[in-house]
Design an enzyme around this catalytic site. Structure first.
Site, PDB file in Angstrom:
ATOM      1  N   HIS A 104       4.621  46.364 -15.072  1.00 59.96           N
ATOM      2  CA  HIS A 104       3.155  46.352 -15.157  1.00 59.96           C
ATOM      3  C   HIS A 104       2.633  45.401 -14.073  1.00 59.96           C
ATOM      4  O   HIS A 104       3.151  44.273 -13.950  1.00 59.96           O
ATOM      5  CB  HIS A 104       2.709  45.912 -16.556  1.00 59.96           C
ATOM      6  CG  HIS A 104       1.232  45.941 -16.731  1.00 59.96           C
ATOM      7  ND1 HIS A 104       0.521  47.118 -16.867  1.00 59.96           N
ATOM      8  CD2 HIS A 104       0.319  44.931 -16.735  1.00 59.96           C
ATOM      9  CE1 HIS A 104      -0.763  46.825 -16.960  1.00 59.96           C
ATOM     10  NE2 HIS A 104      -0.910  45.521 -16.878  1.00 59.96           N
ATOM     11  N   GLU A 174       6.837  43.666  -6.676  1.00 58.75           N
ATOM     12  CA  GLU A 174       7.539  44.748  -7.382  1.00 58.75           C
ATOM     13  C   GLU A 174       8.803  45.157  -6.638  1.00 58.75           C
ATOM     14  O   GLU A 174       9.884  45.273  -7.205  1.00 58.75           O
ATOM     15  CB  GLU A 174       6.608  45.965  -7.526  1.00 58.75           C
ATOM     16  CG  GLU A 174       5.451  45.701  -8.425  1.00 58.75           C
ATOM     17  CD  GLU A 174       4.363  46.747  -8.309  1.00 58.75           C
ATOM     18  OE1 GLU A 174       4.395  47.592  -7.392  1.00 58.75           O
ATOM     19  OE2 GLU A 174       3.472  46.715  -9.159  1.00 58.75           O
TER      20      GLU A 174
HETATM   21  C1  GRF Z   1       2.755  49.911  -9.414  1.00 56.41           C
HETATM   22  O1  GRF Z   1       1.728  48.989  -9.086  1.00 56.41           O
HETATM   23  C2  GRF Z   1       3.293  49.589 -10.771  1.00 56.41           C
HETATM   24  O2  GRF Z   1       3.251  48.225 -11.114  1.00 56.41           O
HETATM   25  C3  GRF Z   1       2.359  50.317 -11.667  1.00 56.41           C
HETATM   26  O3  GRF Z   1       2.038  51.518 -10.990  1.00 56.41           O
HETATM   27  C4  GRF Z   1       2.210  51.290  -9.591  1.00 56.41           C
HETATM   28  C5  GRF Z   1       3.191  52.315  -9.109  1.00 56.41           C
HETATM   29  O4  GRF Z   1       3.168  52.374  -7.730  1.00 56.41           O
HETATM   30  N1  GRF Z   1       2.975  50.585 -12.940  1.00 56.41           N
HETATM   31  P1  GRF Z   1       4.192  53.412  -7.035  1.00 56.41           P
HETATM   32  O5  GRF Z   1       3.859  54.785  -7.584  1.00 56.41           O
HETATM   33  O6  GRF Z   1       5.584  52.959  -7.418  1.00 56.41           O
HETATM   34  O7  GRF Z   1       3.926  53.279  -5.563  1.00 56.41           O
END
Ligand code: GRF
Length: 188
Positions: A104, A174
């Site tokens: 998240h 991330e």
């Molecule tokens: C990311 O910001 C994640 O934290 C959230 O959705 C977004 C996904 O981005 N759950 P992507 O599709 O992986 O580029």
């Protein structure tokens, strides 16, 4: 060798990052992507990566066991939600109890729950005047963004930040932390 399935609804940059991280691993492998959005760029990423992708709609996902059966047919051990925007139905949360991990883009329990995804999260964080934000990697159950928190990583919210500039800082967290957090979960 643990078999990983990744669910995504959008761009899939995290899904690709995780697939590449485990590409030469002897511990785990990303077996398939699962997607609920026929326009999602993650479909293109799956094609380029040579990873099978199952596309499903609400009907398929919430009634019957087609997705569950596909996961089982691939011997999936761990489900990763990487930008997957639907609530996971009970047949999956039951069959994969403790084996579904989500990321998240905020510091739960704040800024979580229904509707709190993508730019809406970053906008809310900025409007709340928070000094910092970050990511939360957690196990999921049948309630949005609840479940055991595995790790959090923080970043500052800078004066003049826009949802876009904050989103970019969060995305970098991330990419840095999600694959390793998944690996730790596999090692447990
Ligand atoms: C990311 O910001 C994640 O934290 C959230 O959705 C977004 C996904 O981005 N759950 P992507 O599709 O992986 O580029």
């Amino acid at each position: 060798m643990k078999r990983i399935a990744i669910f995504a609804s959008g761009s899939g940059s995290n899904a690709e990052n995780i697939a590449l991280y485990f590409r030469n691993s002897d511990k785990a492998r990303v077996e398939a992507f699962y997607c609920n959005n026929p326009k999602a760029f993650v479909i293109e990423r799956a094609h380029r990566l040579g990873i099978p992708l199952m596309l499903f709609n609400r009907e398929k996902f919430y009634s019957g066991d087609e997705v569950l059966n596909d996961l089982r047919s691939r011997g999936i051990d761990l489900i990763v939600l990487a930008g997957f925007l639907w609530l996971v139905p009970e047949n999956l949360t039951r069959a994969f109890a403790g084996k579904i991990v989500n990321i998240h883009p905020a510091l739960l329990p704040k800024f979580g729950g229904k509707g709190m995804y993508g730019m809406a999260v970053h906008k809310a964080v900025i409007e709340a005047g928070e000094a910092e934000s970050g990511i939360t990697i957690h196990l999921i159950d049948e309630v949005y963004d609840r479940g055991k928190i595995l790790m959090q990583a923080k970043c500052p919210v800078l004066p003049g930040d826009t949802p876009d500039s904050l989103a970019e800082r969060i995305h970098n967290l991330e990419y840095e932390h999600f694959p390793a957090a998944i690996e730790r979960l596999i090692d447990e």
